[in-house]
Write an enzyme that holds these catalytic residues in place. Structure first.
Site, PDB file in Angstrom:
ATOM      1  N   HIS A   1       1.831   4.454  -2.905  1.00  0.00           N
ATOM      2  CA  HIS A   1       1.971   5.907  -2.739  1.00  0.00           C
ATOM      3  C   HIS A   1       3.337   6.381  -3.234  1.00  0.00           C
ATOM      4  O   HIS A   1       3.441   7.378  -3.959  1.00  0.00           O
ATOM      5  CB  HIS A   1       1.818   6.286  -1.269  1.00  0.00           C
ATOM      6  CG  HIS A   1       0.432   6.112  -0.721  1.00  0.00           C
ATOM      7  ND1 HIS A   1      -0.692   6.510  -1.403  1.00  0.00           N
ATOM      8  CD2 HIS A   1      -0.007   5.599   0.460  1.00  0.00           C
ATOM      9  CE1 HIS A   1      -1.766   6.253  -0.674  1.00  0.00           C
ATOM     10  NE2 HIS A   1      -1.377   5.696   0.465  1.00  0.00           N
TER      11      HIS A   1
ATOM     12  N   HIS B   1       0.838  -1.203   0.000  1.00  0.00           N
ATOM     13  CA  HIS B   1       0.000   0.000   0.000  1.00  0.00           C
ATOM     14  C   HIS B   1       0.874   1.254   0.000  1.00  0.00           C
ATOM     15  O   HIS B   1       0.695   2.167  -0.821  1.00  0.00           O
ATOM     16  CB  HIS B   1      -0.894  -0.044   1.246  1.00  0.00           C
ATOM     17  CG  HIS B   1      -1.635   1.222   1.530  1.00  0.00           C
ATOM     18  ND1 HIS B   1      -3.006   1.310   1.496  1.00  0.00           N
ATOM     19  CD2 HIS B   1      -1.204   2.475   1.883  1.00  0.00           C
ATOM     20  CE1 HIS B   1      -3.377   2.538   1.790  1.00  0.00           C
ATOM     21  NE2 HIS B   1      -2.304   3.267   2.049  1.00  0.00           N
ATOM     22  N   GLU B   2       1.835   1.299   0.932  1.00  0.00           N
ATOM     23  CA  GLU B   2       2.730   2.453   1.006  1.00  0.00           C
ATOM     24  C   GLU B   2       3.625   2.548  -0.226  1.00  0.00           C
ATOM     25  O   GLU B   2       3.962   3.643  -0.678  1.00  0.00           O
ATOM     26  CB  GLU B   2       3.574   2.377   2.278  1.00  0.00           C
ATOM     27  CG  GLU B   2       2.757   2.437   3.561  1.00  0.00           C
ATOM     28  CD  GLU B   2       1.962   3.727   3.689  1.00  0.00           C
ATOM     29  OE1 GLU B   2       2.405   4.762   3.154  1.00  0.00           O
ATOM     30  OE2 GLU B   2       0.889   3.702   4.324  1.00  0.00           O
TER      31      GLU B   2
ATOM     32  N   ASP C   1     -34.368 -38.732  -4.243  1.00  0.00           N
ATOM     33  CA  ASP C   1     -34.262 -39.200  -5.637  1.00  0.00           C
ATOM     34  C   ASP C   1     -35.519 -38.868  -6.441  1.00  0.00           C
ATOM     35  O   ASP C   1     -35.984 -39.667  -7.266  1.00  0.00           O
ATOM     36  CB  ASP C   1     -33.996 -40.707  -5.681  1.00  0.00           C
ATOM     37  CG  ASP C   1     -32.705 -41.104  -4.991  1.00  0.00           C
ATOM     38  OD1 ASP C   1     -31.762 -40.297  -5.037  1.00  0.00           O
ATOM     39  OD2 ASP C   1     -32.642 -42.188  -4.400  1.00  0.00           O
TER      40      ASP C   1
END
Length: 412
Positions: A25, A21-22, A206
């Site tokens: 950025h 995630h970082e 069945d």
């Protein structure tokens, strides 16, 4: 050992996701020419680092996330060195700042989608063609447990009424004493409404419908509408469910191309589920407090990283490694959505302010008034601290519940 491995796998998966995630950025900021001075995995004291160009990369002692430092995120930041004023993030066009700030969530979404696509090919995704709700196909158990439904059968426990009456696994229950039951939940509710003793079960096997005469057994169970209430005497049929219709797979695997629309469908379902879960968070706070103070843990309450890791360990210890994949997918998608909420200090808060400034400038230009300039982040600090306080308290609440009274996927 498998439990510990599952805990470590989920915790490591979360750490890697946050680190990426970082990195999202950082990479987009660098691509636009913004100055990034630091990128670290973890918090606290630095264990190891190196410098490449103008950026220091490293690892810190507390592995609870990560961060990157982009110079001049707001006009009030004083970290801009002489000569770097043009590289301060707040000076860049709003669309570039939006890309940088949303790159973290986009990374989470990408991780989730890639994991879904791989799961579709190698593990299978839930069968979307299953009827909803599932008809009352059942599994016949050996006994009914008089007081503690979580334990295994023991000598002296009454034989299952369904087994005594000749019902079999995969029979589809159609009606109880002439009242139709559409699904397993309706079946349980109807059986519990009846007094112990004789009952007529209409079932299909069945393709042929038949009736079975059963002797419903008395058991002690908590009310369906009050899981924290005192046990009461109700009737039991001695079946488990719901089970899938015979021959219908729970999961479906796909080829690489067929997995693309399957991935899109699962992602759409995940988005709806995430939205619904986030809507229910405020109403689940009392249930978390109940779990901490001695009540039963509601399985629909939120979990923390601690809870997710424990679920991963439990799943792996019981041979359900697929649950780890679903946890990784769900956590990444949830974090991606949550981080886009328009609240500081979340990325979505920075994006909302950037676009507010842009729209306000456009409106002022149209009415011939002077541009009011940038938002003063210092004036928003009380609101930011309030969000941090509420978020921190909620995180502490969920983590405490996950330690004291964790959600479990299997009987304890």
């Amino acid at each position: 050992m498998l439990y510990l491995l599952g805990v470590v796998v989920i915790a490591l998966g979360i750490l890697i996701s946050v680190s990426l995630h970082e990195a999202g950025h950082m990479l987009t900021a660098k691509a636009f020419g913004m100055k990034v001075t630091r990128y670290f995995v973890g918090f606290g004291p630095t264990l190891w680092s190196f410098r490449r160009g103008e950026t220091e990369y490293g690892i810190k002692a507390i592995p609870l996330g990560g961060f990157c430092k982009i110079v001049g995120m707001t006009p009030q930041d004083d970290d801009v060195e002489p000569g770097d004023e043009h590289r301060a993030m707040w000076r860049y066009p709003v669309w570039k700042r939006t890309i940088v700030m949303s790159a973290g969530s986009v990374t989470h979404f990408a991780l989730a989608v890639i994991a879904i696509w791989l799961a579709a090919m190698f593990m299978g995704l839930p069968n979307r063609d299953l009827p909803n709700p599932l008809p009352a196909h059942v599994k016949v158990v050996d006994c009914v447990i008089p007081t503690d439904a979580q334990r295994e059968c023991a000598p002296g426990d009454p034989v299952s009424p369904a087994k005594q009456a000749g019902l079999r696994d995969d029979d589809k229950i159609l009606a109880v004493n002439g009242t139709s039951v559409a699904d397993y939940t309706a079946l349980v509710k109807k059986v519990r409404e009846l007094p112990p003793g004789k009952a007529t079960i209409r079932y299909e096997r069945d393709g042929v419908q038949s009736d079975a005469q059963v002797q419903l057994a008395p058991v002690q169970r908590k009310p369906l509408d009050d899981p924290n209430g005192a046990p009461v005497t109700v009737s039991a049929l001695g079946v488990a469910g719901p089970s899938l219709p015979p021959g219908v797979p729970a999961n479906v695997t796909y080829g690489p191309v067929e997995a693309i629309p399957a991935t899109a469908g699962y992602t759409g379902d995940l988005a709806v589920g995430t939205y619904e879960a986030m809507k229910r968070i405020p109403e689940k706070v009392p249930a978390l407090w109940t779990a901490i103070t001695g009540g039963e843990r509601d399985k629909d309450t939120p979990i923390s990283v601690v809870g997710a890791s424990r679920l991963g360990g439990e799943a792996l210890a019981n041979g359900f490694w697929q649950v780890l994949v679903y946890l990784f997918i769900s956590l990444n998608f949830f974090v991606g959505v949550f981080n886009l909420l328009p609240l500081l200090p979340l990325d979505g808060g920075h994006i909302a302010i950037a676009w507010f400034e842009r729209v306000r400038s456009w409106l002022y230009a149209r009415i011939g008034r002077r541009d009011p300039g940038r938002v003063d982040y210092m004036k928003l600090m009380p609101l930011t601290y309030a969000v941090i306080l509420v978020g921190g308290a909620f995180t502490l609440l969920t983590a405490t519940a996950d330690i004291i009274n964790p959600i479990t996927l299997f009987s304890r």
